[in-house]
Design a protein around this motif. Structure first.
Motif, mmCIF file in Angstrom:
data_model
loop_
_atom_site.group_PDB
_atom_site.id
_atom_site.type_symbol
_atom_site.label_atom_id
_atom_site.label_comp_id
_atom_site.label_asym_id
_atom_site.label_seq_id
_atom_site.Cartn_x
_atom_site.Cartn_y
_atom_site.Cartn_z
ATOM 1 N N ILE A 115 0.272 2.155 2.919
ATOM 2 C CA ILE A 115 1.145 2.369 1.771
ATOM 3 C C ILE A 115 1.028 1.175 0.820
ATOM 4 O O ILE A 115 1.201 0.020 1.224
ATOM 5 C CB ILE A 115 2.610 2.553 2.222
ATOM 6 N N ASN A 139 3.421 3.661 -3.934
ATOM 7 C CA ASN A 139 4.616 3.865 -4.750
ATOM 8 C C ASN A 139 4.319 3.503 -6.194
ATOM 9 O O ASN A 139 3.963 2.365 -6.499
ATOM 10 C CB ASN A 139 5.772 3.002 -4.245
ATOM 11 N N VAL A 196 5.678 9.976 1.493
ATOM 12 C CA VAL A 196 5.786 9.433 2.852
ATOM 13 C C VAL A 196 6.032 10.557 3.858
ATOM 14 O O VAL A 196 5.452 10.574 4.955
ATOM 15 C CB VAL A 196 6.897 8.379 2.925
ATOM 16 N N PHE A 206 2.832 2.734 10.169
ATOM 17 C CA PHE A 206 2.698 2.710 8.720
ATOM 18 C C PHE A 206 2.489 1.263 8.307
ATOM 19 O O PHE A 206 3.319 0.408 8.622
ATOM 20 C CB PHE A 206 3.945 3.277 8.055
ATOM 21 N N ILE A 218 2.325 -1.353 5.373
ATOM 22 C CA ILE A 218 2.715 -1.583 3.982
ATOM 23 C C ILE A 218 1.981 -2.824 3.494
ATOM 24 O O ILE A 218 2.195 -3.924 3.998
ATOM 25 C CB ILE A 218 4.235 -1.771 3.854
ATOM 26 N N VAL A 249 10.463 3.001 2.826
ATOM 27 C CA VAL A 249 9.629 3.761 3.766
ATOM 28 C C VAL A 249 10.478 4.239 4.943
ATOM 29 O O VAL A 249 10.428 5.409 5.335
ATOM 30 C CB VAL A 249 8.449 2.906 4.260
ATOM 31 N N SER A 306 12.735 7.006 3.849
ATOM 32 C CA SER A 306 11.974 8.241 3.653
ATOM 33 C C SER A 306 11.684 8.920 4.985
ATOM 34 O O SER A 306 11.745 10.153 5.097
ATOM 35 C CB SER A 306 10.661 7.941 2.921
ATOM 36 N N LEU A 324 6.599 0.140 11.563
ATOM 37 C CA LEU A 324 6.196 -0.385 10.260
ATOM 38 C C LEU A 324 5.588 -1.767 10.435
ATOM 39 O O LEU A 324 6.124 -2.603 11.156
ATOM 40 C CB LEU A 324 7.391 -0.497 9.301
#
Length: 348
Positions: free
Chosen positions: A7, A95, A276, A288, A290, A301, A304, A329
């Motif tokens: 992301i 984003n 997401v 995920f 980031i 995130v 979401s 994450l």
């Protein structure tokens, strides 16, 4: 090896704590020199000069023509730094401005052309500086979804936006937050109509224009004049856009990808929550990642994923338990989480 969705963050993520981020983390000096050469040719400060400044200047570093290039380079450098022996990247999303970074990470744009797109659009946004943005939560601090509250806020936004002397639009659906954009009258009307929340909202976003609204039509048109569709190709990794649409390798139309990127992506709401959600449900990643710079996107995130009922998470407590148990994450802007997914860096 773990599967991961990557992301890419948007504007507002390179702040005082990120000064020197490229010097610390960017893994390819030659590529950074190429980015700097583009900036020099355009009569702009180089990324190196901005990143190694003695002090962070909000007036200088958060301008669209500077911030976009810094953020793209930091994100792309982090993407290059992911340890592919430990991580299999199954999809990329982003984003807002992070969509430009995602295009480069996913291979639909070369890194040089990705930088050109991000830097050009950031510069055009800054030159026009049409409208502004604010952010306001629809979830409480427990991150339990309150869909009635969200509907009320969207209804209020629509009513204000329908007034003849106001412009107000949904800009980004950002997890438990709504990013709204409009003119001064519209933003002020919203601020005066809602109860303050969590001691800091609604919050104006400095140096932000009315991104992802019809107010940006002139900027989108100038972007299409400056950037040709020949820059775009097939992605090498699936991309999830701001509508939750997946652009598959070998099955995407580069012209359609160009049309979206310099059309609807600029002038229509960006649904990060849906991006997401689709990435989670379609690719079922184990984590995920980031990308940097910054550490502010993690909450959106997580929120979401709560909206998506991912792994039966229903609120902040559930997410914290999942994060502690699985490291769901990994934010590369945080040193401890970076180490879980990045290759060893110089001096380590």
């Amino acid at each position: 090896m773990k599967t991961a969705v990557v992301i890419c963050p948007g504007r507002g993520t390179y702040n005082a704590g990120e000064l020197g981020y490229l010097a610390r983390h960017f893994p390819d000096p030659r590529l950074l020199t190429e980015f700097d050469a583009q900036r020099t040719a355009a009569g702009q400060d180089t990324l190196t000069a901005l990143d190694t400044a003695d002090r962070f200047s909000p007036a200088r570093h958060t301008r669209g023509d500077n911030a976009s290039g810094l953020i793209f380079a930091a994100s792309y450098g982090d993407y290059l730094s992911i340890d592919r022996e430990r991580v299999e990247i199954v999809a990329v999303t982003g984003n807002s401005m992070g969509w430009y970074s995602a295009l480069a990470c996913g291979g639909a744009l070369s890194p040089q052309d990705g930088f050109r797109v991000a830097n050009t659009m950031g510069t055009l946004m800054q030159q026009a500086l049409i409208g502004g943005q604010l952010i306001h939560p629809w979830m409480g601090e427990d991150w339990v979804p309150d869909l009635a509250r969200k509907r009320d806020l969207l209804d209020l936004t629509a009513r204000i936006g329908a007034k003849p002397d106001c412009q107000l639009h949904l800009s980004i659906d950002l997890g438990g937050m709504l990013v709204l954009a409009g003119d001064s009258a519209g933003l002020q009307a919203f601020e005066q109509s809602v109860e303050p929340a969590q001691q800091r909202f609604p919050m104006r976003l400095p140096n932000h224009a009315a991104f992802h609204t019809p107010m940006q039509e002139p900027v989108a048109a100038r972007g299409r004049e400056a950037l040709g569709s020949d820059l775009f190709g097939q992605p090498e990794t699936p991309l999830v856009d701001g509508n939750g649409r997946i652009w598959w390798p070998g099955a995407s139309d580069p012209q359609a990808l160009y049309d979206y990127t310099l059309g609807a992506q600029v002038t229509q709401p960006y649904d990060f929550t849906r991006a997401v959600t689709v990435a989670a449900r379609e690719f079922a990643p184990e984590l995920f990642i980031i990308l940097g710079p910054g550490t502010t996107l993690g909450g959106a995130v997580a929120q979401s994923l709560i909206v998506a009922d991912w792994r039966q998470m229903r609120g902040r407590g559930d997410f914290r338990r999942e994060q502690d148990a699985t490291g769901l994450l990994a934010a590369m802007g945080m040193a401890d989480q970076r180490g879980a997914v990045a290759k060893a860096e110089r001096g380590q």
